[in-house]
Motif scaffolding. Structure first.
Motif, mmCIF file in Angstrom:
data_model
loop_
_atom_site.group_PDB
_atom_site.id
_atom_site.type_symbol
_atom_site.label_atom_id
_atom_site.label_comp_id
_atom_site.label_asym_id
_atom_site.label_seq_id
_atom_site.Cartn_x
_atom_site.Cartn_y
_atom_site.Cartn_z
ATOM 1 N N LYS A 8 34.402 -66.308 34.196
ATOM 2 C CA LYS A 8 33.516 -67.160 34.068
ATOM 3 C C LYS A 8 33.416 -67.463 32.465
ATOM 4 O O LYS A 8 32.852 -66.643 31.913
ATOM 5 C CB LYS A 8 32.410 -66.934 34.924
ATOM 6 C CG LYS A 8 31.481 -67.898 35.054
ATOM 7 C CD LYS A 8 30.202 -67.463 35.951
ATOM 8 C CE LYS A 8 29.202 -68.441 36.284
ATOM 9 N NZ LYS A 8 28.005 -67.833 37.024
ATOM 10 N N THR A 9 33.558 -68.692 32.104
ATOM 11 C CA THR A 9 33.207 -68.891 30.778
ATOM 12 C C THR A 9 32.560 -70.367 30.613
ATOM 13 O O THR A 9 32.943 -71.164 31.501
ATOM 14 C CB THR A 9 34.594 -68.982 30.037
ATOM 15 O OG1 THR A 9 34.498 -69.146 28.551
ATOM 16 C CG2 THR A 9 35.414 -69.761 30.511
ATOM 17 N N SER A 10 31.992 -70.621 29.651
ATOM 18 C CA SER A 10 31.014 -71.951 29.032
ATOM 19 C C SER A 10 32.138 -72.731 28.634
ATOM 20 O O SER A 10 32.853 -72.413 27.568
ATOM 21 C CB SER A 10 29.955 -71.470 28.279
ATOM 22 O OG SER A 10 28.968 -70.647 29.033
ATOM 23 N N THR A 31 30.536 -74.795 33.273
ATOM 24 C CA THR A 31 31.233 -73.452 33.635
ATOM 25 C C THR A 31 32.628 -73.549 34.156
ATOM 26 O O THR A 31 33.055 -74.397 34.906
ATOM 27 C CB THR A 31 30.335 -72.887 34.648
ATOM 28 O OG1 THR A 31 29.120 -72.798 34.159
ATOM 29 C CG2 THR A 31 30.794 -71.360 34.974
ATOM 30 N N LYS A 32 33.496 -72.868 33.409
ATOM 31 C CA LYS A 32 34.939 -72.769 33.729
ATOM 32 C C LYS A 32 35.253 -71.519 34.449
ATOM 33 O O LYS A 32 34.601 -70.442 34.289
ATOM 34 C CB LYS A 32 35.762 -72.748 32.552
ATOM 35 C CG LYS A 32 35.721 -73.976 31.753
ATOM 36 C CD LYS A 32 36.500 -73.798 30.663
ATOM 37 C CE LYS A 32 36.459 -75.118 29.506
ATOM 38 N NZ LYS A 32 37.391 -75.037 28.412
ATOM 39 N N TYR A 33 36.016 -71.594 35.369
ATOM 40 C CA TYR A 33 36.506 -70.367 36.389
ATOM 41 C C TYR A 33 37.789 -70.069 35.920
ATOM 42 O O TYR A 33 38.809 -71.028 36.667
ATOM 43 C CB TYR A 33 36.222 -70.665 37.857
ATOM 44 C CG TYR A 33 34.627 -70.815 38.066
ATOM 45 C CD1 TYR A 33 34.039 -69.675 38.473
ATOM 46 C CD2 TYR A 33 34.195 -71.914 37.907
ATOM 47 C CE1 TYR A 33 32.543 -69.598 38.735
ATOM 48 C CE2 TYR A 33 32.626 -72.166 38.402
ATOM 49 C CZ TYR A 33 31.795 -70.764 38.623
ATOM 50 O OH TYR A 33 30.746 -71.153 39.111
ATOM 51 N N ARG A 58 31.756 -62.603 33.480
ATOM 52 C CA ARG A 58 32.434 -62.555 32.322
ATOM 53 C C ARG A 58 33.590 -61.686 31.971
ATOM 54 O O ARG A 58 33.618 -60.642 32.647
ATOM 55 C CB ARG A 58 31.345 -62.294 31.180
ATOM 56 C CG ARG A 58 30.072 -63.234 30.816
ATOM 57 C CD ARG A 58 30.442 -64.695 30.679
ATOM 58 N NE ARG A 58 29.340 -65.468 30.639
ATOM 59 C CZ ARG A 58 29.290 -66.763 30.595
ATOM 60 N NH1 ARG A 58 30.530 -67.280 30.133
ATOM 61 N NH2 ARG A 58 28.276 -67.341 30.278
#
Length: 500
Positions: free
Chosen positions: A98-100, A106-108, A163
């Motif tokens: 999970k990243t911003s 939010t990206k998966y 993360r």
């Protein structure tokens, strides 16, 4: 010598020899990976939509699979989140990293059974290359700290999600668990300041031998250790010998980190991302990071100036040149296809293939046509700071576009640890350095279109407070080095020093 350090040497020698063999077969390995990806991908939903069953070589692949960003891959991610299998890769992901994202929220990013080893064996290989080259195995006998995000994972479509650095905590091999700090309970603390205090509680009296993390967060850890102990880090931890770091360019943080340590330690640089572990420092004797050419990722390279073109040039490894700036595109056994990760790199060697990271595609200034990139401002700052005996904690740069008769300029927001004795001389050298790095910026200054840069001083801990205010203190978050607008510049006004 303890058993871990005793066993490390023969294992390191074996891994090092395998990596050296791979240097000579990088092109062939990349060709084989692309064939494997196409073969497996044909049976996925993405493969069927893209016609991968008709693709037999790289030229056909480029026609079938255009470059894409997260927004264009999101519909496939959404299908995985709905519980569907065989969408981007066979089966379903082991994890979502999970990243911003600045534009996508939010990206998966999927991590699959086939790709997971890439993430977690590469850091091991970097450590073992270091052992093979230096013979230093003592750090295996002490305590090791990995400054990371929380290992607590949520579930999305029953897929563990968190993360990347938190996911990595679940993959640390058992033989290192007894050496690892901080404790699991402390690592689970979400608030960075609370977590940092607990990490210091747990480590200040331990025999720390290896410290790893993103440089600005390592520096925060060092600052708190020094505040509490009154000692330099090298005195507090006499057996500390290796620092592993990545996530940002090391150069802007290097001088202050070594000042905090008070003596020399070896540094091993890594290039991890949620999308894959792309490169690592295989030797202390040569510039750059060895590209990970035999680990499930097929790399493509787009000349950085073309990345926003409708049909940019796409190159495989065999066609790259030293000194060119490229946008990095990945195709991987995580189910990423023609994926633009947003980074730019430059090759410093093609025998073997070693790179340096030069910045982010979206982090640049071209408000006046200059297209200044991260590498240029960081090098300009490094040289000016060295020449003027200045130490900088953090900085970012934004354009100031004048709306009246005054000229426009670049505004540098800088938090100094040690200010210049002569601020005007420092500004002049900083501006001159940037002019030497970027011919377009030089033309704008010489043509009297732009004024020389101006500096706005940020108060002590101002960048930390800013990151805290936007909920991005700690973990994998870092301050963007450049912006092409004034959003961050306006937000930083609250943390200006008096008189700036």
């Amino acid at each position: 010598m303890k058993i871990k350090s005793l066993l490390a040497k023969p294992f390191a020698s074996y891994i090092y020899k395998q990596i050296q063999k791979g240097m000579a077969t990088a092109i062939q390995d990349q060709d084989a990976i692309l064939k494997m990806l196409i073969k497996t991908g044909r049976n996925t939903q993405f493969g069927k939509d893209s016609g991968l069953d008709k693709v037999t070589n790289y030229e056909e692949y480029k026609q079938a699979v255009p470059i894409r960003d997260y927004e264009q891959i999101r519909p496939y991610i959404d299908q995985i989140k709905e519980g569907k299998h065989n969408i981007l890769w066979k089966g379903k992901p082991l994890y979502f990293a999970k990243t911003s994202g600045t534009t996508s929220g939010t990206k998966y990013i999927p991590i699959t059974k086939d790709s997971v080893d890439n993430h977690f064996s590469t850091a091991r290989n970097a450590a073992l290359c270091y052992v093979a080259e230096t013979g230093n195995t003592r750090f295996f006998d002490g305590k090791l700290i990995f400054l990371s995000g929380s290992p607590v994972l949520e579930r999305v479509a029953d897929i563990p999600t968190g993360r990347l650095s938190g996911i990595a905590n679940h993959q640390i091999p058992a033989y290192l668990r007894s050496n690892q700090l901080p404790s699991y309970e402390t690592n689970c603390i979400e608030d960075w300041e609370t977590k940092l205090n607990k990490i210091v509680d747990e480590t200040i009296n331990k025999d720390m031998t290896l410290i790893s993390g993103i440089p600005p967060w390592i520096q925060m850890y060092f600052d708190e250790l020094m505040r509490r102990s009154g000692k330099k880090i090298g005195d507090l931890f006499p057996n500390f010998s290796v620092m592993m770091q990545g996530g940002v360019n090391f150069e802007p943080y290097k001088a202050r980190l070594f000042e905090s340590i008070g003596r020399k330690v070896d540094c091993v640089e890594l290039y991890p991302a949620s999308e894959g572990f792309f490169a690592f420092q295989d030797t202390l004797k040569a510039e750059g990071l060895l590209l990970n050419t035999n680990d499930g990722i097929f790399f493509e390279f787009v000349p950085a100036g073309e990345i926003f073109n409708q049909n940019p040039t796409r190159l495989s490894l065999r066609d790259v040149k030293v000194g060119e700036n490229y946008a990095l595109i990945v195709n991987s056994n995580a189910g990423l296809w023609g994926y633009n990760i947003g980074d730019t790199i430059r090759f410093v060697s093609t025998n073997p293939y070693r790179i340096v990271v030069t910045g982010r595609i979206k982090h640049f200034i071209s408000a006046f046509g200059e297209h200044v990139i991260g590498e240029e401002v960081e090098q300009a700052m490094k040289h000016a700071a060295d020449e003027e005996n200045v130490r900088v904690t953090e900085f970012t740069v934004a354009p100031f576009v004048s709306s009246d008769a005054g000229k426009s300029y670049h505004e540098w927001f800088i938090e100094f640890e040690q200010e210049p004795a002569n601020m005007q001389a420092f500004i002049q050298k900083l501006d001159d350095n940037l002019r030497q790095k970027n011919v377009y910026y030089d033309d704008l200054i010489a043509g009297n279109i732009l004024e020389p840069l101006k500096i706005t001083r940020i108060r002590k801990n101002g960048f930390i407070d800013y990151m805290k205010s936007i909920g991005k203190l700690g973990g994998q978050n870092k301050v963007p080095r450049l912006s092409n607008d004034r959003k961050i510049a306006e937000e930083l006004q609250e943390w200006k020093r008096e008189g700036s």
